[in-house]
Design an enzyme around this catalytic site. Structure first.
Site, PDB file in Angstrom:
ATOM      1  N   SER A 112     -74.753 -22.933 -22.682  1.00 24.71           N
ATOM      2  CA  SER A 112     -74.495 -23.464 -24.029  1.00 24.71           C
ATOM      3  C   SER A 112     -73.287 -22.793 -24.673  1.00 24.71           C
ATOM      4  O   SER A 112     -72.528 -23.437 -25.402  1.00 24.71           O
ATOM      5  CB  SER A 112     -75.722 -23.264 -24.921  1.00 24.71           C
ATOM      6  OG  SER A 112     -76.802 -24.008 -24.424  1.00 24.71           O
ATOM      7  N   LEU A 113     -73.091 -21.503 -24.403  1.00 24.98           N
ATOM      8  CA  LEU A 113     -71.928 -20.795 -24.948  1.00 24.98           C
ATOM      9  C   LEU A 113     -70.666 -21.133 -24.160  1.00 24.98           C
ATOM     10  O   LEU A 113     -69.579 -21.255 -24.731  1.00 24.98           O
ATOM     11  CB  LEU A 113     -72.175 -19.287 -24.951  1.00 24.98           C
ATOM     12  CG  LEU A 113     -73.299 -18.811 -25.877  1.00 24.98           C
ATOM     13  CD1 LEU A 113     -73.550 -17.323 -25.692  1.00 24.98           C
ATOM     14  CD2 LEU A 113     -72.977 -19.130 -27.323  1.00 24.98           C
ATOM     15  N   ALA A 114     -70.805 -21.298 -22.849  1.00 26.12           N
ATOM     16  CA  ALA A 114     -69.652 -21.672 -22.020  1.00 26.12           C
ATOM     17  C   ALA A 114     -69.105 -23.033 -22.446  1.00 26.12           C
ATOM     18  O   ALA A 114     -67.895 -23.255 -22.430  1.00 26.12           O
ATOM     19  CB  ALA A 114     -70.051 -21.699 -20.552  1.00 26.12           C
ATOM     20  N   ASP A 128     -74.359  -3.120  -9.736  1.00 22.49           N
ATOM     21  CA  ASP A 128     -74.647  -2.438  -8.469  1.00 22.49           C
ATOM     22  C   ASP A 128     -76.000  -1.741  -8.453  1.00 22.49           C
ATOM     23  O   ASP A 128     -76.471  -1.253  -9.490  1.00 22.49           O
ATOM     24  CB  ASP A 128     -73.571  -1.391  -8.180  1.00 22.49           C
ATOM     25  CG  ASP A 128     -72.270  -2.001  -7.704  1.00 22.49           C
ATOM     26  OD1 ASP A 128     -72.269  -3.162  -7.266  1.00 22.49           O
ATOM     27  OD2 ASP A 128     -71.242  -1.301  -7.755  1.00 22.49           O
ATOM     28  N   GLU A 138     -67.026  -8.828 -21.122  1.00 22.58           N
ATOM     29  CA  GLU A 138     -65.583  -9.079 -21.186  1.00 22.58           C
ATOM     30  C   GLU A 138     -65.386 -10.493 -21.732  1.00 22.58           C
ATOM     31  O   GLU A 138     -65.276 -11.454 -20.985  1.00 22.58           O
ATOM     32  CB  GLU A 138     -64.981  -8.930 -19.790  1.00 22.58           C
ATOM     33  CG  GLU A 138     -65.238  -7.562 -19.188  1.00 22.58           C
ATOM     34  CD  GLU A 138     -65.372  -7.586 -17.674  1.00 22.58           C
ATOM     35  OE1 GLU A 138     -65.548  -8.677 -17.085  1.00 22.58           O
ATOM     36  OE2 GLU A 138     -65.326  -6.505 -17.080  1.00 22.58           O
ATOM     37  N   TYR A 171     -74.845   3.362  -6.947  1.00 26.53           N
ATOM     38  CA  TYR A 171     -73.817   3.672  -7.942  1.00 26.53           C
ATOM     39  C   TYR A 171     -74.010   5.045  -8.581  1.00 26.53           C
ATOM     40  O   TYR A 171     -73.055   5.777  -8.797  1.00 26.53           O
ATOM     41  CB  TYR A 171     -73.814   2.580  -9.022  1.00 26.53           C
ATOM     42  CG  TYR A 171     -72.564   2.590  -9.852  1.00 26.53           C
ATOM     43  CD1 TYR A 171     -71.438   1.895  -9.441  1.00 26.53           C
ATOM     44  CD2 TYR A 171     -72.495   3.304 -11.039  1.00 26.53           C
ATOM     45  CE1 TYR A 171     -70.273   1.905 -10.196  1.00 26.53           C
ATOM     46  CE2 TYR A 171     -71.333   3.319 -11.797  1.00 26.53           C
ATOM     47  CZ  TYR A 171     -70.224   2.621 -11.364  1.00 26.53           C
ATOM     48  OH  TYR A 171     -69.079   2.654 -12.104  1.00 26.53           O
TER      49      TYR A 171
END
Length: 193
Positions: A112-114, A128, A138, A171
């Site tokens: 919905s946000l895309a 990881d 980001e 990690y």
């Protein structure tokens, strides 16, 4: 094999998968758990330098990064952050996630946000085995509209996949674990590569 909602709940209950705060069942669906937007955002201040030359020495790259990555915004829960068209911003999830060494996580944006033009991650959607902390998002607004982002809103979903065997280099034990246990927006540490 991806964990189902039933398995996610069981792994959380048995403390194999740690998510703080512990999510209520309404946030767990099918094969994902919804994560919410935190209140910390970082924008880039590029009036000093419009170019990050990655061919430079680590020391020179570090100096440039300190100049351009320095505008922190803390948004109160009842306010919004305005993400302008073409703007790239780092933000953070409200939840902290800690993965065991036999589980990998996958961060996905919400459809919905895309459909409004919001991209949640530039490339790094893998979490990881052995990683832990708040997930740094980001954001990129690819639309021609300003998007108002509110702390606490549902922002992404994380799914979990069991590895064929536990990782021998998770990690959290790597010497170069640059982003382990981050609790705030962490800038690029490419100068530490």
């Amino acid at each position: 094999m991806r964990l189902s909602d039933r398995d996610i709940e069981l792994w959380i209950k048995n403390k194999k998968l740690v998510i703080e705060p512990i999510p209520n069942k309404e946030l767990i669906h099918g094969v994902t758990i919804d994560v919410r937007l935190g209140n910390e955002f970082y924008t880039f201040c590029n009036k000093f330098n419009k170019n990050i030359d990655l061919s430079k020495s680590r020391n020179e790259i570090s100096k440039i990064l300190k100049k351009v990555m320095n505008k922190k915004h803390i948004i109160p829960n009842d306010h919004v952050f305005l993400l302008k068209p073409g703007m790239f911003v780092l933000a953070i999830t409200l939840e902290k996630i800690f993965l065991p060494n036999n589980l990998v996580g996958w961060l996905d944006g919400r459809s919905s946000l895309a459909r409004l033009g919001l991209m949640i991650h530039a490339t790094s959607h893998r979490i990881d085995p052995g990683w832990g902390g708040n997930i740094v998002l980001e954001f990129f607004n690819s639309s021609n509209m300003i998007l108002s982002l509110c702390p606490g809103m549902l922002i992404a979903a994380v799914s979990f996949e069991i590895l064929s065997s536990p990782s021998i280099r998770p990690y959290n034990i790597r010497k170069n674990a640059k982003y382990f246990n981050q609790s705030e927006v962490t800038f690029s540490r490419i100068d530490q590569d």
